[in-house]
Design an enzyme around this catalytic site. Sequence first.
Site, short mmCIF file in Angstrom:
data_model
loop_
_atom_site.label_atom_id
_atom_site.label_comp_id
_atom_site.label_asym_id
_atom_site.label_seq_id
_atom_site.Cartn_x
_atom_site.Cartn_y
_atom_site.Cartn_z
N LYS A 57 51.89 52.60 13.86
CA LYS A 57 50.68 52.23 14.62
C LYS A 57 50.42 50.74 14.49
CE LYS A 57 46.56 52.89 12.54
NZ LYS A 57 45.67 51.70 12.45
N ASN A 58 50.56 50.21 13.27
CA ASN A 58 50.14 48.83 13.03
C ASN A 58 51.17 47.79 13.46
OD1 ASN A 58 47.79 49.89 12.12
ND2 ASN A 58 48.19 49.53 9.95
N ARG A 97 38.92 48.20 16.54
CA ARG A 97 38.93 46.82 16.08
C ARG A 97 40.17 46.07 16.56
NH1 ARG A 97 36.78 44.39 12.55
NH2 ARG A 97 38.72 43.49 11.79
N CYS A 155 33.42 48.37 9.63
CA CYS A 155 33.67 49.81 9.73
C CYS A 155 33.49 50.38 8.33
CB CYS A 155 35.08 50.06 10.25
SG CYS A 155 36.29 49.42 9.13
N ARG A 192 35.07 43.37 7.33
CA ARG A 192 36.20 43.08 8.23
C ARG A 192 35.86 41.92 9.19
NH1 ARG A 192 39.51 48.30 9.83
NH2 ARG A 192 41.18 46.77 9.76
N ASP A 201 46.48 50.80 2.36
CA ASP A 201 46.46 51.96 3.26
C ASP A 201 47.01 53.23 2.62
OD1 ASP A 201 47.19 50.14 6.35
OD2 ASP A 201 45.41 50.28 5.10
N ARG A 243 43.46 58.82 14.71
CA ARG A 243 43.71 57.41 15.04
C ARG A 243 45.07 56.96 14.52
NH1 ARG A 243 40.09 53.72 12.53
NH2 ARG A 243 41.45 52.30 13.65
C1 EPZ Z 1 45.51 45.39 9.08
O1 EPZ Z 1 44.11 45.24 9.26
C2 EPZ Z 1 45.79 46.87 9.31
N1 EPZ Z 1 45.40 47.25 10.66
C3 EPZ Z 1 44.99 47.70 8.28
O2 EPZ Z 1 45.34 49.06 8.46
C4 EPZ Z 1 45.41 47.27 6.87
O3 EPZ Z 1 44.64 47.97 5.93
C5 EPZ Z 1 45.18 45.76 6.71
O4 EPZ Z 1 45.91 45.04 7.74
C6 EPZ Z 1 45.65 45.25 5.36
O5 EPZ Z 1 47.00 45.56 5.19
C7 EPZ Z 1 46.22 46.95 11.69
O6 EPZ Z 1 47.25 46.33 11.52
C8 EPZ Z 1 45.79 47.43 13.04
P1 EPZ Z 1 43.38 41.90 7.18
P2 EPZ Z 1 43.47 43.74 9.35
O7 EPZ Z 1 42.99 40.92 8.21
O8 EPZ Z 1 44.39 42.84 10.08
C9 EPZ Z 1 39.45 40.06 5.26
C10 EPZ Z 1 44.94 51.36 8.73
O9 EPZ Z 1 44.44 52.22 7.99
N2 EPZ Z 1 39.44 39.18 6.42
O10 EPZ Z 1 44.65 41.68 6.41
O11 EPZ Z 1 42.08 43.89 9.85
C11 EPZ Z 1 39.10 41.49 5.63
O12 EPZ Z 1 37.69 41.66 5.65
C12 EPZ Z 1 44.30 50.00 8.85
O13 EPZ Z 1 45.98 51.52 9.43
C13 EPZ Z 1 38.52 38.15 6.49
O14 EPZ Z 1 37.71 37.96 5.59
O15 EPZ Z 1 43.44 43.35 7.80
C14 EPZ Z 1 39.75 42.30 4.54
O16 EPZ Z 1 38.89 42.36 3.42
C15 EPZ Z 1 43.05 49.87 8.00
N3 EPZ Z 1 38.51 37.35 7.59
C16 EPZ Z 1 41.00 41.48 4.20
O17 EPZ Z 1 40.77 40.17 4.73
C17 EPZ Z 1 39.39 37.54 8.63
O18 EPZ Z 1 39.34 36.76 9.62
C18 EPZ Z 1 42.29 42.04 4.79
O19 EPZ Z 1 42.13 42.08 6.18
C19 EPZ Z 1 40.31 38.60 8.55
C20 EPZ Z 1 40.33 39.41 7.43
#
Ligand code: EPZ
Length: 423
Positions: free
Chosen positions: A22-23, A92, A116, A121, A305, A397
Amino acid sequence: MEKLVIEGGKPLSGAISVHGAKNAALPILAASIMAEGTVTITNVPELSDIKVMLDILQALGCKAEQSGDTVTVDTTKAREHHIPERLMSQMRSSIFLMGPLLARLGKVELYQPGGCAIGERKIDLHLKGLAELGVDIVEENGRIVCTAKELTGADIVLDYPSVGATENIMMAAAMARGKTTISNAAREPEIQDLQHFLNAMGANIIGAGTDTITVEGASQLVPCTHRIIPDRIVTGTILIAAAVTKGNVTLKNVCASHLTSALHVMKRAGVHIAVDGDIMNVSAPSRLKAVERVITSPYPAFPTDLQSQMMVLLSLAEGVSIVKETVFEGRFKHVDELSRMGADIRVDFNSAIIRGVPRLYGATVEATDLRAGAALVIAGLAAQGTTVIEQIHHIDRGYDRIELMLRQLGASIHRTTPVSKEL
Ligand code: EPZ
C-alpha cells in the site's frame, strides 16, 4: 457496521502469496500524474485507500481504473489542481499529490490533512522542503494554496527522516530545474520503489534507500509500466499471526531484506523463520520468549507499523518485554483493547511494559486505526473463545479482504454485514 468474528485457537497453516505494498502504491499512483499518457501499474492491492487515491486522480481529470491487481491511469486530460476536501479527509495520503501537481501544473490547492488516531501527523517538513524548491505556499482556514512559476533544485536537509516528506520533495525535484539533494532522507523500501518508478518515467534520481538522495531535474517525463514491491507490513503481520497460533505457514512473493529488524526481533522471541528467495516459512514453539526491548524507529530499524502486532506476540511470551514507540506519539490505542482480552500491559509515556500471560480471551473489541485493528485480529486468532472486532473499515485500508487471506490459512474468521433495517 461490518464486523469480523473470530473463533480463536486454530493454528494457521498452508501457503499464501502476499499482495503489493500500500505504502509504495499510493505515492506511485500520485506520481503517475507527472507524465502525460497512460501508466500501467501491477501488483496493486485492492484496498479502500487505493480506491480513494483513484477517486482523487479522477477528480483531477484522469481516467483511473483498477482491474484485479492492475491499475491504469490515463493522465491526458489532467487539468485540475484542486483536491476536493471530502477526499482529502478520507485519506492523509492525498498529501502525496502536492509534488506531482506542482511538477505537472505548477500549482496545487488542498486542505490540511489533519491528524488521526496515531498522532498529530504534521506536514511542516513537506511544506518547508517544497518552499526550498521555489514553491510559494499560502495557508488560510485549513486550506493550503501552493504555486510555483518554476521549480528550482536546492540542497534540502530534513529535520526528521519523514517518509512522506522525502517522497513529496523527491517527486517535485524530479521536474525542477537543476540539481536537488535531500539529506537526512527516509530510507524505506517504498521510497526505493518510487525512485524506480520515477526513473522508469525518465527521471534521474539516485540514492533512495540511503539518507542522501540526489535528483537531476528532467523537463518532461513519459508514461511507463511498473510492478509494486511486496507489502512488508502485511508480511510481518502474517508472520506474527502464524507464530502466536503455533502454526506453520509458507509466504510467497515476499522480500525478507525489507524486514531485517522485525525478523531479528521475532527470532529473538523464538520464532522459526526460514527464507528461500521470495519465499518464507514460519513456525513457532508452544511458548515464545519475551524480548527485553523493542524500539520503533525509521527504517531500517523496527517498523512502527508492526509495533501493535508485535505487542500481541509479546503479550503471550514468557517474561517481561518493553516496547518503545518513538515515531508516532499516539500509537498505543490498541493497549486498552488488548487488556480487555487479558493482556497485561502498562503504558508509561511512549513505552509499554508487557508481562506475558499464558492465554488471551475472546472479547468484543474496537479497531481504532489500521495497525491496531490488525493487532486485534492476531489477538483474536490466538485467543480462547470468540472475538468480535468492530470499526473494521480501518483494517480494510491496508489489508485486502483480511478474512479471506486468513481463512485460506485455516482460520475461523468471517465478516458480518449489518442486516438492513427495511428487511
Ligand atoms: C508513512 O507515513 C506511512 N504511510 C505510515 O504507514 C508509516 O507509519 C510512516 O510512514 C512511518 O514509517 C504511507 O506511506 C502512506 P512520516 P508518513 O512522515 O509519511 C512526523 C500505515 O499504517 N512528521 O515518516 O505520514 C509525524 O508526525 C501508515 O500504513 C512531522 O512532524 O510518516 C510522525 O510523528 C501509518 N512533520 C513522524 O514524523 C512532517 O512534515 C513520521 O512521519 C511529516 C512528519
